[in-house]
Design an enzyme around this catalytic site. Structure first.
Site, mmCIF file in Angstrom:
data_model
loop_
_atom_site.group_PDB
_atom_site.id
_atom_site.type_symbol
_atom_site.label_atom_id
_atom_site.label_comp_id
_atom_site.label_asym_id
_atom_site.label_seq_id
_atom_site.Cartn_x
_atom_site.Cartn_y
_atom_site.Cartn_z
ATOM 1 N N ASP A 1 0.787 -1.480 -0.071
ATOM 2 C CA ASP A 1 -0.182 -0.096 0.629
ATOM 3 C C ASP A 1 1.018 1.513 -0.218
ATOM 4 O OD1 ASP A 1 -2.383 -1.328 -0.229
ATOM 5 O OD2 ASP A 1 -2.431 -2.006 2.108
ATOM 6 N N SER A 2 0.365 2.358 1.153
ATOM 7 C CA SER A 2 1.166 3.366 0.385
ATOM 8 C C SER A 2 3.042 4.023 1.358
ATOM 9 C CB SER A 2 0.648 4.404 1.228
ATOM 10 O OG SER A 2 -0.252 5.178 0.486
#
Length: 594
Positions: A397-398
């Site tokens: 993810d981020s």
């Protein structure tokens, strides 16, 4: 759940294609293969099953998956303007959740329904296998030893003719109507009770030769393997058809082996012996495990035709068969690892476990599945909670944006002193995204469009090269260029996250020092009297549910530095990066690190 279904679907396609290939080869090259080769070619069905258990992760096969997909590079929409270097100032936004939902085409209940149906089918067929084993147990229990000296002497003669040196037990029972052979480690030949009365000694010789050849050819083991294939792929009619063909080819190969031991005058007698067992076959489930001389009228008819036209294989035909099998074997072995790469999007990082201390931190993870990894380079020591999850690769993810920023800097797409981008006016779900951004704000607010722009500007091929250079997780960029790091193809384990942070801080990849420093400044969260905290959260949202939460970073504490990564997961949708950061900060506080 969808990962397991993907494995099943891909392996089903592979097995089906292999079956069609085998059938095509058997048809086109029928005259160039021996009867035995027509049977042995089916052995290659075992390879796709074995491929799933072999350690292909030791080979560099990640690029193959990327080559299977075509990606159109989208143009850069935002205009870039000059900006100032990321300032060394606290950035509390790094602990907040800025994420968008990834929508999957099929809802979870579809995956659960399909998986449940598959499991039910598997259990039913496992039950059938258990019932077959019970039938064999009943046969063995009811069978009595044959003390006919002539028949036992004939058995020894037949064993010598076939080349079987193992002790084969000869028994008779009223529970079967056709002879069968059973037992991999302790082989048996079972005869129907009245066989000695109804058959001559010469006919019994043909029966024994046939059953002994099943033992010599390890047909019982092949039966078990094929039964396992049918259990796994019970829903695939192609597998069931292949299983039927395998049994037919097995009997034809066994007949050919027997005929090879006889002179021409024995061919007819052998054929008549087989005819007497037409339609005298055991239960269908039992047939899957215990081969025998009998069969249906249709099968017997085919076997009699082959016996009538039998001639011993020429040396040329044998060599042709070997070449055909060898070529097909090399093709299947070559494709096996690539098949596994496609079918294994979620792999596991093989951690050596050296210099690792495993501890119980479950009290911090109430209500969450999770893992925590802490690395102290001064002691060369890992402290790990939940080794299994710490080695499991999941979507970054981020947290990936740390390296997206670094790659953009190294590619001169942005620079430490020129890293602003202009918002293009598109309305995003967070007000913080709907404005111009620089590197520090984009990392702190986890602004997707900023890093999507830089990734497109860097390009897929250079990005893939960077992934290989730093060995980022599974190095898989096969997903869409604007979302491969959001619950898609790219995956990494918590242990690898920590290792990469250490390598980043120490600049073990030989990147420009000013670029490493710019990324580090952008990750600065807060400073307390006992240390400085750097880090990045990540939240994986699927169909509106937060299923995956990350917080990774490091703490500068005087001359010491500690690297950490925490991952939490929750099917109910409460696994935010901010919650992961809250747990991590509490652990670090209790350990007197921050």
């Amino acid at each position: 759940m969808d990962t397991l279904l993907l494995r099943i679907i891909v392996s089903t396609i592979v097995v089906s294609l292999l079956i069609f290939t085998i059938l095509l080869i058997k048809k086109l090259l029928n005259q160039h293969m021996t009867v035995k080769a027509h049977y042995h070619i089916w052995y290659f069905l075992c390879i796709p099953m074995l491929a799933a258990f072999l350690p292909w992760h030791y080979f560099r096969l990640g690029d193959f998956k990327s080559l299977l997909f075509f990606h159109r590079e989208a143009p850069l929409d935002s205009e870039r303007i000059n900006g100032v270097a990321a300032a060394q100032a606290p950035n509390s936004d790094l602990l907040h959740d800025f994420t968008v939902s990834v929508n999957k085409s099929a809802p979870d209940f579809v995956y659960h329904t399909l998986f449940t149906a598959w499991v039910i089918g598997v259990l039913l067929f496992v039950g059938a296998a258990v019932y077959s084993s019970y039938q064999i147990y009943q046969i063995k229990k009811s069978a009595v030893a044959i003390d006919d000296q002539k028949l036992n002497k004939l058995l020894e003669v037949c064993k010598e003719m076939v080349g079987v040196k193992r002790n084969v037990r000869l028994r008779e029972t009223a529970l079967i109507s056709s002879p069968i052979t059973f037992g991999i480690f302790h082989p048996y030949i079972f005869l129907p009770s009245k066989t000695r009365e109804e058959f001559s000694l010469n006919e019994l010789k043909y029966v024994l030769l046939h059953e002994l050849h099943h033992q010599k050819s390890k047909d019982l083991f092949v039966n078990y393997v094929m039964w396992m294939v049918q259990i796994m792929y019970w829903f695939n009619p192609v597998v069931w058809y292949a299983s039927k063909r395998i049994r037919n080819d097995r009997e034809l190969a066994c007949d050919a082996s027997v005929l090879n031991l006889l002179d021409e005058s024995g061919y007819i007698e052998y054929g008549y012996t087989i005819i007497r067992f037409a339609d005298k076959k055991q239960d269908r489930t039992l047939k899957q495990i215990a081969p025998g001389i009998g069969g249906t009228k249709k099968q017997i008819k085919q076997r009699i035709r082959c016996i009538a036209s039998y001639s011993k294989d020429s040396l040329l035909l044998k060599w042709k068969s070997k070449v055909i099998l060898a070529v097909l074997g090399m093709v299947v072995l070559f494709l096996a690892p690539f098949t596994n790469v496609i079918a294994s999007p979620n792999d596991v990082y093989q951690f050596s476990g050296k210099n690792a201390v495993y501890e119980d931190l479950s009290s911090y993870f109430k209500g969450y599945k999770g893992s925590f990894v802490l690395y102290d380079p001064s002691k060369y020591q890992y402290r790990i909670y939940n080794r299994e999850m710490s080695e499991q690769r999941v979507s970054p993810d981020s947290t990936y944006k740390i390296y997206s920023a670094l790659f953009a800097l190294e590619s001169n797409v942005i620079s430490p002193n020129s890293n602003n981008q202009v918002w293009d006016g598109e309305i995003y779900p967070f007000p913080e995204w709907n404005q111009n951004q620089n590197l520090a704000s984009a990392l702190g607010r986890s602004v997707n469009w900023y890093f999507q722009n830089t990734d497109r500007e860097v390009g897929r091929k250079p990005l893939q090269d960077y992934f290989h250079k730093i060995k980022y997780g599974n190095e898989d960029l096969s997903g869409n260029l604007d979302s491969y790091w959001m619950e898609s193809s790219l995956k990494i384990s918590p242990i690898e996250q920590v290792q990469l942070l250490y390598q980043l801080k120490e600049n073990q990849w030989g990147f420009k020092a000013e670029n490493i420093k710019a990324v580090q400044k952008a990750l600065f969260i807060d400073e307390q009297k006992n240390g400085q905290l750097y880090g990045k959260t990540g939240t994986g949202m699927v169909n509106g549910k937060n299923v995956n939460g990350w917080f990774i970073g490091f703490v500068d504490k005087g001359n010491d530095r500690f690297y950490f990564a925490i991952n939490i997961q929750d099917k109910d949708g409460q696994a935010q990066g901010s919650k992961a950061a809250e747990i991590a900060k509490q652990i670090l506080h209790d350990k007197k690190i921050y």
